[in-house]
Design an enzyme around this catalytic site. Sequence first.
Site, short mmCIF file in Angstrom:
data_model
loop_
_atom_site.label_atom_id
_atom_site.label_comp_id
_atom_site.label_asym_id
_atom_site.label_seq_id
_atom_site.Cartn_x
_atom_site.Cartn_y
_atom_site.Cartn_z
N ASP A 191 2.82 -18.34 -7.64
CA ASP A 191 2.38 -17.00 -7.25
C ASP A 191 3.38 -16.37 -6.28
O ASP A 191 3.73 -16.98 -5.27
CB ASP A 191 1.00 -17.07 -6.57
CG ASP A 191 0.47 -15.70 -6.19
OD1 ASP A 191 -0.26 -15.11 -6.98
OD2 ASP A 191 0.80 -15.22 -5.08
N LYS B 89 3.25 -9.23 -8.17
CA LYS B 89 2.38 -8.12 -7.78
C LYS B 89 3.16 -6.83 -7.58
O LYS B 89 4.32 -6.85 -7.14
CB LYS B 89 1.63 -8.49 -6.49
CG LYS B 89 0.91 -9.82 -6.57
CD LYS B 89 0.24 -10.18 -5.25
CE LYS B 89 -0.26 -11.62 -5.28
NZ LYS B 89 0.82 -12.59 -5.09
N TYR C 97 6.95 -9.81 -1.08
CA TYR C 97 7.37 -11.02 -0.36
C TYR C 97 8.88 -11.11 -0.23
O TYR C 97 9.38 -11.87 0.60
CB TYR C 97 6.87 -12.29 -1.07
CG TYR C 97 5.37 -12.39 -1.24
CD1 TYR C 97 4.49 -11.54 -0.56
CD2 TYR C 97 4.81 -13.34 -2.10
CE1 TYR C 97 3.12 -11.65 -0.75
CE2 TYR C 97 3.45 -13.46 -2.27
CZ TYR C 97 2.61 -12.60 -1.61
OH TYR C 97 1.25 -12.71 -1.80
N HIS D 161 -1.21 -5.08 -5.83
CA HIS D 161 -1.27 -5.90 -4.62
C HIS D 161 -2.35 -5.43 -3.64
O HIS D 161 -3.05 -6.25 -3.03
CB HIS D 161 0.10 -5.91 -3.95
CG HIS D 161 0.33 -7.11 -3.08
ND1 HIS D 161 1.58 -7.56 -2.76
CD2 HIS D 161 -0.53 -7.96 -2.48
CE1 HIS D 161 1.48 -8.64 -1.98
NE2 HIS D 161 0.20 -8.89 -1.79
#
Length: 296
Positions: free
Chosen positions: A48, A78, A53, A109
């Site tokens: 994931d 996401k 990120y 997200h």
Amino acid sequence: MANQTSRTYTLNTGAEIPAIGLGTWQSKPSQVQAAVEAALGVGYRHIDTAAAYGNEKQVGAGIKASGVPRSSIWLTTKLDNPDQTRAAAALDESLANLGTDYVDLYLVHWPAATDPDDNTKLVPGWDFVDTWREMQKLAATGKARNIGVSNFGIANLEKLLADESCKIVPAVNQIELHPCNPSPKLVAYNAAKGIHSTGYSCLGSTDSPLHTNRTLLELARAKGRTPQQVLLMWGLQKGWSVIPKSVTPARIEANFALDGWCLTDDEVRSLDAVEERFKVCGDAWLPVRVFFGDDE
């Protein structure tokens, strides 16, 4: 005592998502490639990540370095808040970063479309219903084999599902889930609508009060397991998938050692009875509230 490491949950699309995955939120890009490679090496088949990120390239590199066939891996990423008006282009960018031509799951997200030039402001005249309209188009391209949402509470899910443009029910709602944020009403709502729950921050995240919770620590000692293993088993026995984050090979392996044992009903109830409440991930940083305290 199911073999949790090979367990999957069947989504409303018919796809099967592995019950245990590696989370990569707050994992430094310099550490993620090795973490992904280590996880796949010990048997994880669910990874994931997210555009937000900043580590999709390293995740992709870890997958490639592992030697595990892409077709054997469930890969989730996401759609970032500033990209919600350009979902198709954002997905293409994520795919390029990940080094793949599809993701198994693409999530909105957050239910907040923010201005690309000012993340403290919303995009005028646009909300997550509009974003979902664009997400549904992606499902037809094969680039996102399943689509879903993240951080959606009951109120926002009701708004989304009630809109006439909503033709595809989200396959997954990825939400914060641990004994100090169990969200039973939201989990039940997801299930009632055929939406699978994936729990993030399932270990309580860094410096979590769970790390010193007496009920958890005593239960772990009694079971001869780590507190992290107990938390993961609690989530799995509740019926959701879990995506524990770690960049330490020994912990990555330990978090996957979930076969051949389980919690008793009384042990599950003892964690259910933990009264302390906290959220790892709030909404104060967003320009709109998305958590309303009504999912408990």
